[in-house]
Design an enzyme around this catalytic site. Structure first.
Site, PDB file in Angstrom:
ATOM      1  N   HIS A  48       0.842  -1.277  -0.035  1.00  0.00           N
ATOM      2  CA  HIS A  48       0.128   0.144  -0.068  1.00  0.00           C
ATOM      3  C   HIS A  48       0.924   1.241   0.155  1.00  0.00           C
ATOM      4  O   HIS A  48       2.113   1.443   0.422  1.00  0.00           O
ATOM      5  CB  HIS A  48      -0.968  -0.038   1.310  1.00  0.00           C
ATOM      6  CG  HIS A  48      -0.046   0.050   2.370  1.00  0.00           C
ATOM      7  ND1 HIS A  48       0.253   1.187   2.930  1.00  0.00           N
ATOM      8  CD2 HIS A  48       0.028  -1.017   3.368  1.00  0.00           C
ATOM      9  CE1 HIS A  48       0.843   0.720   4.275  1.00  0.00           C
ATOM     10  NE2 HIS A  48       0.980  -0.361   4.403  1.00  0.00           N
ATOM     11  N   GLU A  66      -2.814  -6.907   7.460  1.00  0.00           N
ATOM     12  CA  GLU A  66      -1.514  -6.563   8.314  1.00  0.00           C
ATOM     13  C   GLU A  66      -1.353  -7.472   9.419  1.00  0.00           C
ATOM     14  O   GLU A  66      -2.392  -8.114   9.934  1.00  0.00           O
ATOM     15  CB  GLU A  66      -1.682  -5.145   8.616  1.00  0.00           C
ATOM     16  CG  GLU A  66      -0.455  -4.605   9.362  1.00  0.00           C
ATOM     17  CD  GLU A  66       0.890  -4.512   8.644  1.00  0.00           C
ATOM     18  OE1 GLU A  66       1.441  -5.379   8.588  1.00  0.00           O
ATOM     19  OE2 GLU A  66       1.468  -3.400   8.356  1.00  0.00           O
TER      20      GLU A  66
END
Length: 219
Positions: free
Chosen positions: A12, A92
């Site tokens: 990201h 994550e």
């Protein structure tokens, strides 16, 4: 089995947490947004990926975190060519709800000494836990290759640690090798290219911050 020609892993773009670690005390990790720089990083990555994919179809899997969803949108891929799915197993590493900055800094120092793969955050996951769920995702991914019309490209929009653990699992890297690797930068990507004999190779390595110690499995 229609094995894809490319498997692309994208980290990201820069998020609020990358520039201010106090934000974790006020906002959930999964809800953090990208910064303006992060949006630019994703847009630039998208321009390169559109050139890489050309007019070929893409099967995309995106972590459900806000910053990864924003990154995928900023890639601006042709929706007529892309089949996209939200994939929670690509999220994550869980650090545990809202975070106290000083406590996290202390735990990170412990992790540096203990090892990034095995150290478990007090209310969260170890790297080994992420490795296990990435392995579960890979089993599902391999089953999807059985479809005769599977797209020639797979795209994963995820996080730095998850990218390294995906490659560790795919290429059967040792824990010592994993511990030596650094995360790619925000908005960076790596490509697993299908080569002769059905074997994949990484287009470029992850940077290393040290050299792994040799380990003898027979010793």
């Amino acid at each position: 089995m229609a094995r894809p020609r490319r498997i692309v892993l994208v980290r990201h773009g820069e998020s609020e947490g990358n520039v201010d670690d106090t934000v974790y005390e006020r906002e959930p990790d999964h809800a953090l947004r990208m910064t303006e720089l992060g949006h630019r990083q994703a847009i630039e990555a998208g321009a390169r990926l559109r050139e890489l994919f050309g007019d070929e179809r893409v099967s995309a899997y995106v972590s459900p975190y806000r910053r990864t969803l924003q990154t995928f949108r900023d890639l601006r891929l042709d929706p007529s060519l892309v089949r996209v799915r939200e994939e929670p197993r690509l999220r994550e590493q869980d650090w545990g709800n809202w975070q106290d900055r000083e406590d996290v800094r202390l735990q990170k120092s412990y992790r540096d000494t203990y090892g990034h793969f095995f150290y478990r955050f007090a209310q969260g996951e170890s790297g080994a836990d992420v490795y296990d769920r990435v392995g579960s995702f890979l089993e599902s991914l391999h089953r999807s290759f059985e479809a005769a019309d599977h797209p020639p490209n797979v795209l994963l929009v995820t996080h730095g640690l998850t990218m390294r653990l995906f490659c560790m699992r795919w290429f059967h890297w040792s824990v010592a090798e994993f511990e030596c690797l650094s995360n790619p930068g925000n908005g960076e990507y790596r490509v697993l290219m299908l080569g002769p004999g059905g074997r994949y190779r990484l287009d470029r390595p992850f940077e290393r911050w040290t050299t792994p110690e040799p380990y003898d499995l027979d010793g």
